[in-house]
Design a protein around this motif. Structure first.
Motif, PDB file in Angstrom:
ATOM      1  N   ASN A 108      34.393  41.204  39.160  1.00  0.00           N
ATOM      2  CA  ASN A 108      33.270  40.410  39.677  1.00  0.00           C
ATOM      3  C   ASN A 108      33.336  38.925  39.327  1.00  0.00           C
ATOM      4  O   ASN A 108      32.480  38.154  39.739  1.00  0.00           O
ATOM      5  CB  ASN A 108      31.938  40.957  39.143  1.00  0.00           C
ATOM      6  CG  ASN A 108      31.602  42.305  39.774  1.00  0.00           C
ATOM      7  OD1 ASN A 108      32.146  42.630  40.837  1.00  0.00           O
ATOM      8  ND2 ASN A 108      30.751  43.075  39.129  1.00  0.00           N
ATOM      9  N   PHE A 157      46.548  34.094  34.654  1.00  0.00           N
ATOM     10  CA  PHE A 157      45.459  33.626  35.516  1.00  0.00           C
ATOM     11  C   PHE A 157      44.861  32.329  34.951  1.00  0.00           C
ATOM     12  O   PHE A 157      44.604  31.383  35.692  1.00  0.00           O
ATOM     13  CB  PHE A 157      44.367  34.699  35.624  1.00  0.00           C
ATOM     14  CG  PHE A 157      43.206  34.284  36.492  1.00  0.00           C
ATOM     15  CD1 PHE A 157      43.237  34.511  37.859  1.00  0.00           C
ATOM     16  CD2 PHE A 157      42.097  33.658  35.946  1.00  0.00           C
ATOM     17  CE1 PHE A 157      42.177  34.123  38.666  1.00  0.00           C
ATOM     18  CE2 PHE A 157      41.034  33.259  36.745  1.00  0.00           C
ATOM     19  CZ  PHE A 157      41.085  33.499  38.106  1.00  0.00           C
ATOM     20  N   ASN A 167      46.272  29.191  35.828  1.00  0.00           N
ATOM     21  CA  ASN A 167      46.137  28.850  37.252  1.00  0.00           C
ATOM     22  C   ASN A 167      47.346  29.200  38.093  1.00  0.00           C
ATOM     23  O   ASN A 167      47.688  28.499  39.046  1.00  0.00           O
ATOM     24  CB  ASN A 167      45.830  27.361  37.429  1.00  0.00           C
ATOM     25  CG  ASN A 167      44.339  27.120  37.409  1.00  0.00           C
ATOM     26  OD1 ASN A 167      43.562  28.016  37.731  1.00  0.00           O
ATOM     27  ND2 ASN A 167      43.952  25.926  37.019  1.00  0.00           N
ATOM     28  N   ASN A 224      35.438  29.004  38.554  1.00  0.00           N
ATOM     29  CA  ASN A 224      36.785  29.261  38.027  1.00  0.00           C
ATOM     30  C   ASN A 224      36.863  28.973  36.530  1.00  0.00           C
ATOM     31  O   ASN A 224      37.496  29.699  35.769  1.00  0.00           O
ATOM     32  CB  ASN A 224      37.803  28.414  38.796  1.00  0.00           C
ATOM     33  CG  ASN A 224      39.215  28.666  38.328  1.00  0.00           C
ATOM     34  OD1 ASN A 224      39.725  27.949  37.477  1.00  0.00           O
ATOM     35  ND2 ASN A 224      39.853  29.698  38.859  1.00  0.00           N
ATOM     36  N   ASP A 262      35.119  36.703  40.430  1.00  0.00           N
ATOM     37  CA  ASP A 262      35.391  35.764  41.536  1.00  0.00           C
ATOM     38  C   ASP A 262      34.104  35.152  42.097  1.00  0.00           C
ATOM     39  O   ASP A 262      34.161  34.177  42.839  1.00  0.00           O
ATOM     40  CB  ASP A 262      36.239  36.423  42.643  1.00  0.00           C
ATOM     41  CG  ASP A 262      35.602  37.708  43.148  1.00  0.00           C
ATOM     42  OD1 ASP A 262      34.467  38.009  42.717  1.00  0.00           O
ATOM     43  OD2 ASP A 262      36.234  38.408  43.964  1.00  0.00           O
ATOM     44  N   GLN A 263      32.949  35.724  41.705  1.00  0.00           N
ATOM     45  CA  GLN A 263      31.682  35.102  42.122  1.00  0.00           C
ATOM     46  C   GLN A 263      31.249  33.998  41.163  1.00  0.00           C
ATOM     47  O   GLN A 263      30.252  33.332  41.374  1.00  0.00           O
ATOM     48  CB  GLN A 263      30.584  36.169  42.193  1.00  0.00           C
ATOM     49  CG  GLN A 263      30.818  37.150  43.334  1.00  0.00           C
ATOM     50  CD  GLN A 263      30.186  38.494  43.063  1.00  0.00           C
ATOM     51  OE1 GLN A 263      29.268  38.602  42.252  1.00  0.00           O
ATOM     52  NE2 GLN A 263      30.681  39.523  43.729  1.00  0.00           N
ATOM     53  N   ALA A 303      35.504  31.861  34.580  1.00  0.00           N
ATOM     54  CA  ALA A 303      36.419  33.006  34.639  1.00  0.00           C
ATOM     55  C   ALA A 303      37.564  32.831  33.650  1.00  0.00           C
ATOM     56  O   ALA A 303      37.936  33.769  32.940  1.00  0.00           O
ATOM     57  CB  ALA A 303      36.965  33.159  36.061  1.00  0.00           C
ATOM     58  N   GLN A 333      49.067  31.238  40.905  1.00  0.00           N
ATOM     59  CA  GLN A 333      48.526  31.871  42.109  1.00  0.00           C
ATOM     60  C   GLN A 333      48.911  33.346  42.218  1.00  0.00           C
ATOM     61  O   GLN A 333      48.268  34.107  42.920  1.00  0.00           O
ATOM     62  CB  GLN A 333      49.037  31.134  43.361  1.00  0.00           C
ATOM     63  CG  GLN A 333      48.709  29.659  43.364  1.00  0.00           C
ATOM     64  CD  GLN A 333      47.216  29.388  43.301  1.00  0.00           C
ATOM     65  OE1 GLN A 333      46.432  30.076  43.924  1.00  0.00           O
ATOM     66  NE2 GLN A 333      46.829  28.406  42.513  1.00  0.00           N
ATOM     67  N   GLU A 378      45.914  37.927  40.785  1.00  0.00           N
ATOM     68  CA  GLU A 378      44.543  37.977  41.317  1.00  0.00           C
ATOM     69  C   GLU A 378      43.654  38.652  40.280  1.00  0.00           C
ATOM     70  O   GLU A 378      44.122  39.459  39.481  1.00  0.00           O
ATOM     71  CB  GLU A 378      44.519  38.832  42.589  1.00  0.00           C
ATOM     72  CG  GLU A 378      45.483  38.393  43.646  1.00  0.00           C
ATOM     73  CD  GLU A 378      44.796  37.607  44.747  1.00  0.00           C
ATOM     74  OE1 GLU A 378      43.567  37.752  44.857  1.00  0.00           O
ATOM     75  OE2 GLU A 378      45.480  36.870  45.462  1.00  0.00           O
ATOM     76  N   LEU A 379      42.354  38.370  40.341  1.00  0.00           N
ATOM     77  CA  LEU A 379      41.430  39.027  39.424  1.00  0.00           C
ATOM     78  C   LEU A 379      41.469  40.540  39.590  1.00  0.00           C
ATOM     79  O   LEU A 379      41.326  41.287  38.622  1.00  0.00           O
ATOM     80  CB  LEU A 379      40.009  38.502  39.648  1.00  0.00           C
ATOM     81  CG  LEU A 379      39.757  37.111  39.074  1.00  0.00           C
ATOM     82  CD1 LEU A 379      38.465  36.533  39.602  1.00  0.00           C
ATOM     83  CD2 LEU A 379      39.742  37.149  37.560  1.00  0.00           C
TER      84      LEU A 379
END
Lengths: 337, 134
Positions: free
Chosen positions: A228, A302, A305, A234, A230-231, A237, A307, A310-311
């Motif tokens: 969650n 992650f 940074n 950044n 990603d809501q 996170a 790419q 992914e979460l």
């Protein structure tokens, strides 16, 4: 000032509490390794408590609360520990001097922040650190065996007093403890199986619906929180993931949030009891630890940074940890002595 | 983790110290082994420490501009936040928040300020002012 140096042999440990227990008992003629102290106390667990915040981040713990190891090991081995707390700092320091003069090795609960021998980046307000005092030099400085350090250290009386009487959450209130008399040899076998059964039971969390914060359920819950993220912004996170990695690796856990230390306990217990099932359990625990390390690597990837991560991947690798812990749990609950 | 997989990354966050880890040999038996650091862990530590340092720097600038009291800077400099400072002083968070306002901070008695000075481990004079460098 007269100098006191009590006979002492320092061994480095991963974790403060299990290290103090191991060093204190080993120096009293009862040889007990750090993983043994940790395992016998059934100290392995997982807890994710979203409403208790540390620096704005949820509390994540890979072990039972502070003092569990000292109390449980003493109980299991039938050792009498004399524990004292003080309302006055002067009385607390005097009692420490008196115990040292009687030739005791004295365990203390302290804050980390006020101990000058800690490196800058590792000093933070954690009030449940443990260390052993074994003497005092002629300048009045205390001779200290801090289990997470390679060598023994010294600390000025003023600083030690500040650390012993630090205020705030888990305030130590000058807590000191020492062995009453020489511990008796005991058969560790029953205690080993008892401790593993307890750990196995705890690994599923507590059986109350609506409380998904402990054990494998807690790990699944953590996985959900990561998915969650990603809501969230950044920056949050990244700091959140870094926080988990720090709780797991930085805070003296012996690697992978105590999982490797626990595996080492199983390994040692296997040779002590000559039990093949414990060896298999040790292998499973090693796999659990390796998965946690994988997760840490992905999480920091992650944070950097990159790419490629992914979460959802990171959340998945936490779910893998939960799955592996359930497999280990089944093994522990099906052990036959 | 195998013995030869134990990271030896000389992490600056360890300040030259070594940590003890547990790792397995070829037969799956455990041994104690020292590690001089792990880049993964070190990066996480640095991220958190850098964030704290940035917050401290911001508080220093704000205090200099008179937007917050010097306590805001000294609190963060001592690795405390409003929650932990409230726990350590036995005050409520709203009281700490009030004391972060310059006007209210200026009126506090030395006795009240001494509570903060003790926890933060600095003198009263230092607590009332800002250092020339953050």
């Amino acid at each position: 000032m007269s100098q006191i140096i009590n006979q002492f042999n320092h061994k480095q440990s991963s974790h403060c509490e299990s290290g103090v227990v191991s060093n204190m008992l080993s120096n009293a003629g009862f040889s007990l390794s750090e993983p043994m102290a940790f395992g016998l106390a059934s100290a392995l667990t997982f807890a994710y408590i979203p409403f208790v915040k540390i620096g704005g981040m949820p509390l994540i713990a890979y072990r039972m609360p502070p003092k569990t190891i000292i109390k449980t090991v003493a109980k299991k081995l039938g050792i009498k520990l004399i524990t004292q707390k003080f309302s006055s700092a002067q009385a607390g320091m005097q009692a420490l001097d008196d115990a040292l003069a009687q030739g005791k090795l004295v365990g203390l609960q302290t804050s980390v922040y006020y101990l000058p021998y800690f490196p800058e980046d590792m000093r933070f307000h954690f009030n449940a650190h443990n260390l052993l005092v074994y003497g005092k030099n002629d300048q009045g400085d205390y001779l200290i065996s801090d289990p997470v350090f390679e060598e023994v250290v010294t600390c000025r009386a003023e600083d030690l007093q500040k650390a012993r009487f630090a205020k705030g959450a888990l305030a130590p209130k000058g807590t000191m403890y020492y062995l009453d008399k020489q511990p008796q040899a005991v058969d560790l076998k029953p205690a080993i199986f008892q401790s593993l059964r307890k750990t196995g039971k705890m690994m599923n969390g507590i059986p109350i619906p609506g409380i998904p914060f402990f054990g494998a359920k807690g790990i699944d819950y953590l996985a959900k929180q990561i998915a969650n993220l990603d809501q969230k912004p950044n920056k949050y996170a990244r700091l959140y993931l870094a926080h988990i990695v720090r709780m797991q690796e930085e805070i003296g856990t012996g690697g992978a949030g105590f999982r490797f230390m626990f595996a080492s306990y199983l390994d040692e217990a296997a040779s002590l009891t000559n039990n093949k099932q414990l060896e298999e359990a040790a292998k499973l625990a090693t796999e659990v630890g390796d998965l946690w390390r994988d997760f840490a690597m992905k999480a920091v990837f992650f944070c950097k940074n990159r790419q490629s991560v992914e979460l959802a991947d990171i959340s998945d690798s936490v779910k893998q940890c939960a799955k592996a812990e359930r497999a280990l749990q089944r093994k522990l609950l099906n052990l036959t002595p | 983790m195998k013995l030869d997989e134990v990271p030896q990354d000389d992490s600056p966050t360890y300040s030259g110290h070594k940590k003890l880890l547990y790792a397995v040999d070829e037969k799956g038996h455990y041994h104690k082994v020292q590690s001089s650091g792990w880049d993964v862990e070190s990066f996480a530590t640095k991220l958190a420490v850098d964030d704290l340092n940035q917050q401290t720097l911001d508080a220093y600038q704000d205090a200099k501009a008179g937007l917050v009291s010097p306590l805001a800077y000294h609190m963060l400099k001592a690795r405390l936040d409003i929650t932990s400072l409230a726990q350590a002083t036995g005050k409520f968070e709203w009281q700490i928040k009030r004391h972060l306002k310059p006007k209210i901070f200026a009126k506090l008695s030395d006795q009240k300020l001494q509570t903060y000075a003790d926890i933060i481990n600095i003198s009263l004079e230092k607590l009332k002012s800002l250092p020339s460098q953050p």
